[in-house]
Design a protein around this motif. Structure first.
Motif, PDB file in Angstrom:
ATOM      1  N   GLU A  73       0.835  -1.203   0.000  1.00 39.59           N
ATOM      2  CA  GLU A  73       0.000   0.000   0.000  1.00 39.59           C
ATOM      3  C   GLU A  73       0.871   1.256   0.000  1.00 39.59           C
ATOM      4  O   GLU A  73       0.590   2.220  -0.720  1.00 39.59           O
ATOM      5  N   THR A  77       0.865   4.210  -2.872  1.00 39.70           N
ATOM      6  CA  THR A  77       0.285   5.494  -2.489  1.00 39.70           C
ATOM      7  C   THR A  77       0.975   6.619  -3.264  1.00 39.70           C
ATOM      8  O   THR A  77       2.193   6.749  -3.227  1.00 39.70           O
ATOM      9  N   TYR A  84      -6.128   6.771   2.134  1.00 36.22           N
ATOM     10  CA  TYR A  84      -7.170   6.556   1.139  1.00 36.22           C
ATOM     11  C   TYR A  84      -8.491   6.288   1.836  1.00 36.22           C
ATOM     12  O   TYR A  84      -8.532   5.956   3.016  1.00 36.22           O
ATOM     13  N   MET A  86     -12.424   4.398   0.915  1.00 35.25           N
ATOM     14  CA  MET A  86     -13.180   3.572  -0.017  1.00 35.25           C
ATOM     15  C   MET A  86     -14.496   4.296  -0.266  1.00 35.25           C
ATOM     16  O   MET A  86     -15.305   4.446   0.640  1.00 35.25           O
ATOM     17  N   TRP A  97     -18.104   9.592  -0.456  1.00 32.36           N
ATOM     18  CA  TRP A  97     -17.714   9.100   0.860  1.00 32.36           C
ATOM     19  C   TRP A  97     -17.986  10.206   1.862  1.00 32.36           C
ATOM     20  O   TRP A  97     -18.253  11.346   1.484  1.00 32.36           O
ATOM     21  N   GLU A 123     -17.186  -0.184  -5.166  1.00 30.97           N
ATOM     22  CA  GLU A 123     -16.206   0.665  -4.488  1.00 30.97           C
ATOM     23  C   GLU A 123     -15.103   1.129  -5.426  1.00 30.97           C
ATOM     24  O   GLU A 123     -14.724   0.422  -6.357  1.00 30.97           O
ATOM     25  N   LYS A 125     -11.196   3.209  -4.861  1.00 28.85           N
ATOM     26  CA  LYS A 125     -10.228   3.653  -3.854  1.00 28.85           C
ATOM     27  C   LYS A 125      -9.820   5.081  -4.199  1.00 28.85           C
ATOM     28  O   LYS A 125      -9.368   5.357  -5.317  1.00 28.85           O
ATOM     29  N   TYR A 127      -7.422   8.091  -3.128  1.00 31.87           N
ATOM     30  CA  TYR A 127      -6.278   8.566  -2.347  1.00 31.87           C
ATOM     31  C   TYR A 127      -6.486  10.051  -2.078  1.00 31.87           C
ATOM     32  O   TYR A 127      -6.750  10.830  -2.995  1.00 31.87           O
ATOM     33  N   GLU A 140     -11.174  -0.516  -7.502  1.00 32.30           N
ATOM     34  CA  GLU A 140     -10.805  -1.490  -6.475  1.00 32.30           C
ATOM     35  C   GLU A 140     -10.780  -2.869  -7.112  1.00 32.30           C
ATOM     36  O   GLU A 140     -11.772  -3.339  -7.655  1.00 32.30           O
ATOM     37  N   ASN A 145      -6.204  -8.681  -3.731  1.00 36.69           N
ATOM     38  CA  ASN A 145      -6.075  -7.992  -2.465  1.00 36.69           C
ATOM     39  C   ASN A 145      -5.105  -8.742  -1.553  1.00 36.69           C
ATOM     40  O   ASN A 145      -5.420  -9.798  -1.019  1.00 36.69           O
TER      41      ASN A 145
END
Length: 192
Positions: A73, A77, A84, A86, A97, A123, A125, A127, A140, A145
């Motif tokens: 991660e 980034t 971040y 979701m 969000w 979803e 992601k 940042y 996502e 994952n």
């Protein structure tokens, strides 16, 4: 060694009945040997299980610390992002969000994502920096994952390794040394 001995080893009520029968029907010396063996099995089983707790913790620590996924991660980034969130897609081609009781909503198209590829609740992601400014938005990917893999390995290891230690190390030793009189008696008692 068979697994019926394992399951029988967990039935304390039946064991008490067997011990009571041994006390009433066997010579005192034989009963004392069986009782001593039973007590040793009980004591050492509890000690061995307690000693397996650090093994379980060692395997569960990746679940808490997730070192591999944290490194991955951090490498992914983008510069300027402090974390971040979701975000969820809505019906209108937007994603949103909430943070500190404030709703943030933006169009998927504005960040290079096609609204046709998203259903309500999917979803993305996002940042962000500390001010919740968007640095980058990515789709996502559920299949790759690393965190799920890490957690799965930790949980499976925390269950499987102690079980293998108990079945493959402790039980053969216990059943053929200090627990032998109890195991032999209990198997014969169950056949009656």
């Amino acid at each position: 060694m068979n697994l019926t001995g394992v399951s029988a080893g967990l039935n304390f009520a039946a064991q008490r009945v067997a011990l009571r029968w041994a006390k009433e029907h066997l010579p005192k010396e034989e009963y004392n040997g069986i009782k001593k063996s039973y007590n040793s099995m009980l004591k050492w089983t509890i000690i061995f299980i307690v000693c397996c707790i650090p093994v379980m913790i060692a395997f569960l620590s990746p679940v808490v610390n997730v070192p591999f996924s944290k490194r991955a991660e951090e490498a992914n980034t983008p510069n300027g992002a402090t974390g971040y969130v979701m975000a969820r897609a809505d019906y209108d081609g937007n994603f949103y969000w909430t943070h500190d009781s404030q709703k943030y909503e933006y169009a998927l198209e504005d960040y290079g994502l096609s609204p046709e590829n998203y259903e309500f609740g999917d979803e993305v992601k996002v940042y962000v920096n500390d001010a919740q400014d968007i640095i980058r938005v990515t789709a996502e990917e559920e299949d790759s994952n690393i965190r799920n893999i890490e957690v799965g390995v930790g949980i499976i290891g925390a269950i499987l390794v102690p079980a293998l230690l108990i079945l493959g190390v402790y039980m053969p030793i216990a059943y053929h040394t200090f627990g032998k009189p109890w195991v032999k008696f209990y198997r014969e008692f169950k056949k009656r």
